[in-house]
Design a protein around this motif. Structure first.
Motif, PDB file in Angstrom:
ATOM      1  N   ILE A  95      -7.285  20.720 -29.320  1.00 25.23           N
ATOM      2  CA  ILE A  95      -7.690  21.915 -30.074  1.00 25.23           C
ATOM      3  C   ILE A  95      -9.045  22.407 -29.582  1.00 25.23           C
ATOM      4  O   ILE A  95      -9.244  23.594 -29.306  1.00 25.23           O
ATOM      5  N   LEU A  96     -10.006  21.485 -29.443  1.00 21.70           N
ATOM      6  CA  LEU A  96     -11.350  21.869 -29.021  1.00 21.70           C
ATOM      7  C   LEU A  96     -11.363  22.410 -27.596  1.00 21.70           C
ATOM      8  O   LEU A  96     -12.193  23.251 -27.255  1.00 21.70           O
ATOM      9  N   ASP A  97     -10.444  21.930 -26.753  1.00 19.02           N
ATOM     10  CA  ASP A  97     -10.389  22.395 -25.369  1.00 19.02           C
ATOM     11  C   ASP A  97      -9.536  23.646 -25.206  1.00 19.02           C
ATOM     12  O   ASP A  97      -9.341  24.129 -24.092  1.00 19.02           O
ATOM     13  N   GLY A  98      -8.987  24.165 -26.323  1.00 20.06           N
ATOM     14  CA  GLY A  98      -8.174  25.365 -26.236  1.00 20.06           C
ATOM     15  C   GLY A  98      -6.774  25.132 -25.728  1.00 20.06           C
ATOM     16  O   GLY A  98      -6.015  26.085 -25.513  1.00 20.06           O
ATOM     17  N   ARG A  99      -6.365  23.870 -25.533  1.00 12.16           N
ATOM     18  CA  ARG A  99      -5.017  23.586 -25.048  1.00 12.16           C
ATOM     19  C   ARG A  99      -3.990  23.775 -26.160  1.00 12.16           C
ATOM     20  O   ARG A  99      -2.826  24.072 -25.895  1.00 12.16           O
ATOM     21  N   LEU A 100      -4.423  23.562 -27.404  1.00 13.10           N
ATOM     22  CA  LEU A 100      -3.596  23.860 -28.574  1.00 13.10           C
ATOM     23  C   LEU A 100      -4.235  25.027 -29.306  1.00 13.10           C
ATOM     24  O   LEU A 100      -5.363  24.904 -29.794  1.00 13.10           O
ATOM     25  N   THR A 115     -13.298  27.175 -30.031  1.00 15.20           N
ATOM     26  CA  THR A 115     -12.674  26.393 -28.960  1.00 15.20           C
ATOM     27  C   THR A 115     -13.590  26.349 -27.738  1.00 15.20           C
ATOM     28  O   THR A 115     -14.530  27.118 -27.620  1.00 15.20           O
ATOM     29  N   TYR A 116     -13.313  25.420 -26.854  1.00 16.27           N
ATOM     30  CA  TYR A 116     -14.072  25.205 -25.619  1.00 16.27           C
ATOM     31  C   TYR A 116     -15.510  24.772 -25.869  1.00 16.27           C
ATOM     32  O   TYR A 116     -16.400  25.032 -25.064  1.00 16.27           O
ATOM     33  N   GLU A 117     -15.743  24.085 -26.997  1.00 15.31           N
ATOM     34  CA  GLU A 117     -17.069  23.537 -27.263  1.00 15.31           C
ATOM     35  C   GLU A 117     -17.457  22.484 -26.234  1.00 15.31           C
ATOM     36  O   GLU A 117     -18.638  22.200 -26.046  1.00 15.31           O
ATOM     37  N   ARG A 118     -16.499  21.912 -25.568  1.00 14.91           N
ATOM     38  CA  ARG A 118     -16.799  20.874 -24.581  1.00 14.91           C
ATOM     39  C   ARG A 118     -17.099  21.438 -23.207  1.00 14.91           C
ATOM     40  O   ARG A 118     -17.257  20.671 -22.250  1.00 14.91           O
ATOM     41  N   TYR A 119     -17.161  22.775 -23.083  1.00 17.63           N
ATOM     42  CA  TYR A 119     -17.354  23.401 -21.776  1.00 17.63           C
ATOM     43  C   TYR A 119     -18.575  24.306 -21.760  1.00 17.63           C
ATOM     44  O   TYR A 119     -19.017  24.832 -22.792  1.00 17.63           O
ATOM     45  N   ARG A 135      -6.813  12.630 -29.920  1.00 15.40           N
ATOM     46  CA  ARG A 135      -6.272  13.388 -28.793  1.00 15.40           C
ATOM     47  C   ARG A 135      -5.851  14.787 -29.222  1.00 15.40           C
ATOM     48  O   ARG A 135      -6.099  15.767 -28.500  1.00 15.40           O
ATOM     49  N   ILE A 136      -5.250  14.916 -30.389  1.00 15.40           N
ATOM     50  CA  ILE A 136      -4.888  16.248 -30.886  1.00 15.40           C
ATOM     51  C   ILE A 136      -6.148  17.074 -31.118  1.00 15.40           C
ATOM     52  O   ILE A 136      -6.210  18.263 -30.787  1.00 15.40           O
TER      53      ILE A 136
END
Length: 500
Positions: A44-49, A456-460, A39-40
């Motif tokens: 990080i990958l989503d840019g939330r952290l 970051t944002y590799e999932r988008y 989850r952490i």
């Protein structure tokens, strides 16, 4: 680039949400450790952290999550081993990204033309040919008015008046002296950077944000600090109280005293979110009290599809706070990107300073294009509602095609704007997908292109719906083919990264 603040255990616990889901290859042996590390990593990958954020110490986090300290320590160790954190002796554990993500190109402008190429790298509308011909003819009849002047650093008087009148009609009284004409909104951002930013200045930006703004502000040698937008609440922090306390961007301005805060309040690029008008005043007040300038980018404001066009950001800002507020806009998204005309709305004294600063940049904007822009603003040519209807239909078409071809992808349908911000499934990486799509004749922007922190944002993936319907259908077909060509290995590689 730096994280915006140390994380408290309570803040991280709230961001983690319902994280107790077993996952990873060793989940049967260490379910809590694996789930927490996963989850952490996702945050990080989503840019939330933000990358470089200091994680809470093990003991406070274990208490906040009702875990043993050993479990939290093991999760942190897993993050370090996989490259999503770094341990600094005597200092703590900090979020990071694996070297392989930092080293990979995130996208950007790509060269390539051809009848078979589908280019979705730019979320800009197609040229309205009939209106463009009418505006050009209108301008041609009035060339004698402008041929006596060559360089107009402030902009054509008629255009400054037209832009000011547009703001006034929308509820924000504006004098032409408050308007400076630029080469598109991008020219406005670059000019603001040239005047206000010095090497090493801190700038707060949203995460994610407009990639060309990242480029311009980075070119000014500023330190960009991303403040993540909440996928559900946008700029507001649902766990906070009222006023500026609800706005993480305002909180970061108070703590960090940046030189500039850059925001896209209406139909945010790329998320499509809209800032509630009641947040504008507290954000501007927090920026002013911190000694920061606030730059509000209203380039996409007119692209309202399901709601009325939002009121100007500055309309909700008090006079004292407006002294450090600048707003930029352009005709690039509402009319045509090929008409490189934009503007800055600012206090008159700042307009004078901006006009002086542009001497070493571009001297002035093209006069003929400015005259065409006057025609567009004054006459309208009846295209605004027609274009919005086209964009609604294109958005619906793109969403339907994506649901059929990629039913495991998800997105929030924006109330306006020109693109979808799509979350990929499982362990998919947008960078890998964008590279493979290019071999199928489809050009796209990967998610990391929109992050101030590389990787970051590799999932988008941002998918504009501004092209013609047949091109959008073909784009989705090629995207599905590229995804299939990557195969299960594509997702498996990322899943291995997520294994604790």
């Amino acid at each position: 680039m730096e994280a915006n603040a140390p994380l408290t255990a309570a803040t991280l616990a709230r961001l983690l949400g319902p994280w107790r889901v077993a996952g990873g290859s060793d989940a049967s042996r260490h379910p809590a450790r694996a789930a927490l590390a996963d989850r952490i990593t996702a945050l990080i990958l989503d840019g939330r952290l933000p990358v470089g954020a200091r994680l809470p110490a093990e003991r406070p986090l274990s208490e906040a999550l009702e875990l043993s300290r050993t479990t939290v320590t093991a999760a942190y160790t897993s993050l370090v081993e996989r490259g999503y954190a770094s341990a600094r002796r005597g200092s703590g554990t900090y979020t990071a990204l694996p070297e392989r993500l930092l080293a990979r190109p995130a996208g950007g402008w790509q060269e390539g033309q051809g009848a078979d190429l589908v280019d979705l790298t730019c979320a800009a509308p197609l040229p309205p040919l009939a209106a463009l011909r009418a505006a050009t003819a209108w301008a041609a009849e009035r060339l004698s008015v402008v041929t006596q002047e060559s360089y107009l650093p402030y902009g054509l008087s008629a255009l400054r008046e037209a832009v000011a009148q547009r703001y006034t009609e929308r509820g924000l009284p504006t004098d032409p002296s408050q308007i400076l004409v630029t080469a598109g909104a991008q020219g406005a951002i670059s000019l603001v950077g040239r005047l206000l930013i010095r090497t090493g200045d801190r700038i707060l930006v949203e995460g994610p944000t407009y990639p060309n703004a990242i480029d311009s502000l980075t070119a000014a040698r500023a330190r960009l600090t991303p403040v993540p937008l909440d996928p559900a609440t946008g700029w507001a922090d649902g766990a906070a109280g009222g006023g500026a306390a609800r706005i993480p961007l305002a909180q970061a301005a108070t703590r960090l005293s940046p030189r500039l805060v850059y925001t896209i309040p209406h139909f945010h690029n790329p998320t499509g979110l809209v800032m509630p008008p009641e947040l504008a005043g507290p954000l501007a007040r927090a920026a002013r009290k911190a000694g920061a300038w606030l730059l509000a980018d209203e380039t996409i404001t007119d692209a309202a599809l399901d709601v009325p066009v939002p009121a100007p950001f500055a309309a909700a800002v008090g006079p004292a706070d407006a002294e450090r507020l600048l707003v930029c806009g352009s005709l690039g998204k509402s009319f045509w990107g090929g008409l490189r005309v934009g503007w800055v709305r600012a206090p008159s004294r700042v307009v004078h300073e901006l006009a002086a600063a542009r001497a070493s940049l571009d001297l002035a904007s093209p006069v003929i294009e400015q005259l065409i822009a006057v025609a567009v603003l004054r006459e309208g040519f009846g295209i605004e509602e027609e274009r919005r209807a086209e964009w609604r239909a294109s958005r619906e078409l793109l969403e339907a095609a994506l649901r059929d071809a990629m039913p495991d992808w998800s997105w929030h349908t924006p109330e306006g704007g020109l693109s979808l911000w799509v979350r990929l499934a499982g362990g998919e990486e947008s960078t890998s997908l964008v590279h493979r799509a290019a071999t199928h004749g489809l050009l796209l922007q990967s998610g990391p292109r929109f992050g101030a922190d590389p990787g970051t944002y590799e999932r988008y993936l941002r998918l504009p719906y501004t092209e013609a319907p047949e091109k959008l259908r073909e784009a989705v077909r090629r995207l599905a083919a590229a995804r299939t060509a990557l195969g299960p290995v594509h997702a498996a590689e990322r899943r291995r990264d997520l294994v604790a």
